[in-house]
Design a protein around this motif. Sequence first.
Motif, PDB file in Angstrom:
ATOM      1  N   SER A  24      13.327 -14.531   7.043  1.00  0.00           N
ATOM      2  CA  SER A  24      12.635 -14.732   5.572  1.00  0.00           C
ATOM      3  C   SER A  24      11.071 -14.838   5.948  1.00  0.00           C
ATOM      4  O   SER A  24      10.218 -14.371   5.190  1.00  0.00           O
ATOM      5  N   PHE A  25      10.774 -15.784   6.916  1.00  0.00           N
ATOM      6  CA  PHE A  25       9.240 -16.109   7.264  1.00  0.00           C
ATOM      7  C   PHE A  25       8.663 -14.526   7.622  1.00  0.00           C
ATOM      8  O   PHE A  25       7.377 -14.233   7.335  1.00  0.00           O
ATOM      9  N   LEU A  26       9.271 -13.766   8.583  1.00  0.00           N
ATOM     10  CA  LEU A  26       8.993 -12.726   8.831  1.00  0.00           C
ATOM     11  C   LEU A  26       8.880 -11.559   7.815  1.00  0.00           C
ATOM     12  O   LEU A  26       7.764 -10.694   7.619  1.00  0.00           O
ATOM     13  N   GLN A  27       9.776 -11.671   6.588  1.00  0.00           N
ATOM     14  CA  GLN A  27       9.514 -10.607   5.525  1.00  0.00           C
ATOM     15  C   GLN A  27       8.415 -11.123   4.790  1.00  0.00           C
ATOM     16  O   GLN A  27       7.578 -10.307   4.239  1.00  0.00           O
ATOM     17  N   ASN A  28       8.216 -12.542   4.709  1.00  0.00           N
ATOM     18  CA  ASN A  28       6.849 -12.957   3.845  1.00  0.00           C
ATOM     19  C   ASN A  28       5.731 -12.497   4.504  1.00  0.00           C
ATOM     20  O   ASN A  28       4.540 -11.895   3.919  1.00  0.00           O
ATOM     21  N   SER A  29       5.495 -12.678   5.846  1.00  0.00           N
ATOM     22  CA  SER A  29       4.473 -12.086   6.583  1.00  0.00           C
ATOM     23  C   SER A  29       4.166 -10.898   6.685  1.00  0.00           C
ATOM     24  O   SER A  29       3.034 -10.332   6.481  1.00  0.00           O
ATOM     25  N   ALA A  30       5.120  -9.772   6.538  1.00  0.00           N
ATOM     26  CA  ALA A  30       5.111  -8.678   6.685  1.00  0.00           C
ATOM     27  C   ALA A  30       4.506  -8.263   4.982  1.00  0.00           C
ATOM     28  O   ALA A  30       3.369  -7.315   5.104  1.00  0.00           O
ATOM     29  N   LEU A  32       2.854  -9.931   3.175  1.00  0.00           N
ATOM     30  CA  LEU A  32       1.077 -10.515   3.116  1.00  0.00           C
ATOM     31  C   LEU A  32       0.363  -9.493   3.917  1.00  0.00           C
ATOM     32  O   LEU A  32      -0.447  -9.212   3.482  1.00  0.00           O
ATOM     33  N   VAL A  33       0.747  -9.165   5.059  1.00  0.00           N
ATOM     34  CA  VAL A  33       0.110  -8.000   5.828  1.00  0.00           C
ATOM     35  C   VAL A  33      -0.087  -6.711   4.942  1.00  0.00           C
ATOM     36  O   VAL A  33      -1.231  -6.239   5.030  1.00  0.00           O
ATOM     37  N   LEU A  34       0.893  -6.232   4.394  1.00  0.00           N
ATOM     38  CA  LEU A  34       0.879  -5.060   3.703  1.00  0.00           C
ATOM     39  C   LEU A  34       0.121  -5.316   2.500  1.00  0.00           C
ATOM     40  O   LEU A  34      -1.085  -4.272   2.346  1.00  0.00           O
ATOM     41  N   VAL A  35       0.041  -6.289   1.750  1.00  0.00           N
ATOM     42  CA  VAL A  35      -0.948  -6.418   0.577  1.00  0.00           C
ATOM     43  C   VAL A  35      -2.225  -6.571   0.994  1.00  0.00           C
ATOM     44  O   VAL A  35      -3.107  -6.002   0.442  1.00  0.00           O
ATOM     45  N   ALA A  36      -2.503  -7.308   2.091  1.00  0.00           N
ATOM     46  CA  ALA A  36      -4.058  -7.513   2.598  1.00  0.00           C
ATOM     47  C   ALA A  36      -4.537  -6.062   2.991  1.00  0.00           C
ATOM     48  O   ALA A  36      -5.648  -5.579   3.009  1.00  0.00           O
ATOM     49  N   SER A  37      -3.673  -5.265   3.851  1.00  0.00           N
ATOM     50  CA  SER A  37      -4.240  -4.084   4.038  1.00  0.00           C
ATOM     51  C   SER A  37      -4.457  -2.965   3.002  1.00  0.00           C
ATOM     52  O   SER A  37      -5.387  -2.245   3.114  1.00  0.00           O
ATOM     53  N   LEU A  38      -3.531  -3.017   2.045  1.00  0.00           N
ATOM     54  CA  LEU A  38      -3.942  -2.344   1.081  1.00  0.00           C
ATOM     55  C   LEU A  38      -5.186  -2.767   0.272  1.00  0.00           C
ATOM     56  O   LEU A  38      -6.089  -1.976  -0.239  1.00  0.00           O
ATOM     57  N   ILE A  39      -5.249  -3.954  -0.059  1.00  0.00           N
ATOM     58  CA  ILE A  39      -6.734  -4.394  -0.632  1.00  0.00           C
ATOM     59  C   ILE A  39      -7.844  -4.047   0.301  1.00  0.00           C
ATOM     60  O   ILE A  39      -8.827  -3.531  -0.403  1.00  0.00           O
ATOM     61  N   PHE A  40      -7.662  -4.146   1.387  1.00  0.00           N
ATOM     62  CA  PHE A  40      -8.798  -3.941   2.538  1.00  0.00           C
ATOM     63  C   PHE A  40      -9.190  -2.370   2.201  1.00  0.00           C
ATOM     64  O   PHE A  40     -10.263  -1.906   2.357  1.00  0.00           O
ATOM     65  N   ALA A  41      -7.967  -1.458   2.322  1.00  0.00           N
ATOM     66  CA  ALA A  41      -8.213  -0.094   2.226  1.00  0.00           C
ATOM     67  C   ALA A  41      -8.916   0.080   0.797  1.00  0.00           C
ATOM     68  O   ALA A  41      -9.926   1.152   0.924  1.00  0.00           O
TER      69      ALA A  41
END
Length: 54
Positions: A24-30, A32-41
């Motif tokens: 579950s921690f890995l899912q949450n981290s993934a 978070l990374v996806l959302v941050a990448s989309l915002i950055f893009a």
Amino acid sequence: MNVKNFVIESIDEMKNKVTWPSYSFLQNSAVLVLVASLIFALVIGVIDLGFDLF
């Protein structure tokens, strides 16, 4: 230290000494990374469009 001892100790360390994160921690981290990448893009895209207009 020879290669055989290195491999045996490495396997032992990976099994007994490494603290692996939960699924579950890995899912949450993934997510978070996806959302941050989309915002950055999106931010980079807006900046790029701004430069194209000038």
